[in-house]
Design an enzyme around this catalytic site. Structure first.
Site, PDB file in Angstrom:
ATOM      1  N   ASP A  15       0.735  -1.023   0.002  1.00 25.63           N
ATOM      2  CA  ASP A  15      -0.152  -0.166  -0.015  1.00 25.63           C
ATOM      3  C   ASP A  15       1.009   1.280  -0.158  1.00 25.63           C
ATOM      4  OD1 ASP A  15      -2.311   1.614   0.631  1.00 25.63           O
ATOM      5  OD2 ASP A  15      -1.494   1.766   2.475  1.00 25.63           O
ATOM      6  N   ASP A  17      -0.253   5.254   0.795  1.00 27.26           N
ATOM      7  CA  ASP A  17      -0.358   5.990   1.930  1.00 27.26           C
ATOM      8  C   ASP A  17      -0.511   5.454   3.443  1.00 27.26           C
ATOM      9  OD1 ASP A  17      -1.762   9.128   0.463  1.00 27.26           O
ATOM     10  OD2 ASP A  17      -1.367   7.265  -0.695  1.00 27.26           O
ATOM     11  N   ASP A 176      -1.838  -1.141   5.838  1.00 26.34           N
ATOM     12  CA  ASP A 176      -2.219  -0.585   6.953  1.00 26.34           C
ATOM     13  C   ASP A 176      -3.566  -0.597   7.324  1.00 26.34           C
ATOM     14  OD1 ASP A 176      -3.046   1.465   4.952  1.00 26.34           O
ATOM     15  OD2 ASP A 176      -2.502   3.208   6.160  1.00 26.34           O
TER      16      ASP A 176
END
Length: 226
Positions: A15, A17, A176
């Site tokens: 991922d 961000d 995240d």
């Protein structure tokens, strides 16, 4: 959750961000520039932090509707305003999380193929990776508008695997949030989650995954050479 799980992936998908890059300051700046232009009150960075994860349209919608109301037309206008501001500030106050560059270098040194799978639109993803100096580490990039769907739809990670020439069960996802976990699990791929990112206000240790990382380098503890 098995915290000591070990994998021998041919590819690792990341991922963007909240996993590779701390982009919240830029996102918050763009959101508040948008809100100011539209005559709406500013949001705190903590509020905006909890809105990040499902792409810009969702971020803008939440900025415009949490605790207030907005029509669909107003939200559509707001998305365009946000994009205009974000194009200017994208990368200005972004930083690379500790351990990320070293982790990418080690994985490349092991001939493990690397990809980014993000819900951020391609028009912002590619310049940001270039600006932060990490674009060359990746063999494939799947952005939020590459397909008609975004994470948590597993089609996103399947496409990354296809572009890398590996089967989903030969890859490992590192993210995240539940968006990353669900996308990976839907494709039959293990997933590790970082504890320092943006999980839409959901405690990351409540999300089903194969291990938690407090620093990107800890990913290497879970990865063995096949």
């Amino acid at each position: 959750m098995s915290t000591g799980a070990r994998f021998a992936p041919r590819a690792v998908l990341f991922d963007l961000d909240g996993t590779l890059l701390d982009t919240i300051a830029d996102l918050a700046d763009a959101a508040n520039l948008m809100l100011a232009e539209l005559g709406r009150p500013a949001r705190s960075q903590d509020e905006i932090h909890s809105f990040v994860g499902k792409g810009i349209p969702n971020l803008v919608r939440r900025c415009m509707t949490e605790g207030m109301s907005a029509t669909e037309a107003e939200i559509e206008t707001a998305v365009a305003v946000f994009r205009r501001h974000y194009a200017v500030v994208n990368g200005a106050r972004t930083s690379i999380y500790p351990g990320v560059v070293e982790t990418l270098q080690v994985l490349r040194g092991r001939d493990i193929r690397l990809a980014v799978v993000t819900n951020k639109a391609e028009a912002f993803t590619l310049p940001l990776l270039e600006r932060m100096g990490i674009a060359t580490h990746f063999d494939a990039i799947v952005s939020g508008d590459t397909l008609p769907v975004k994470k948590p739809d597993p089609a996103t990670v399947r496409l990354a695997c296809e572009r890398l020439g590996v089967a989903p069960n030969e890859a490992l996802m590192i993210g995240d949030s539940a968006n990353d976990a669900l996308a990976a699990q839907g494709a039959g791929m293990p997933v590790l989650l970082v504890t320092y990112g943006y999980s839409e206000g959901v405690p990351v240790d409540t999300i089903e995954c194969d291990g938690l990382l407090s620093n990107a380098l800890q990913a290497l503890d879970h990865i063995v050479t096949a």
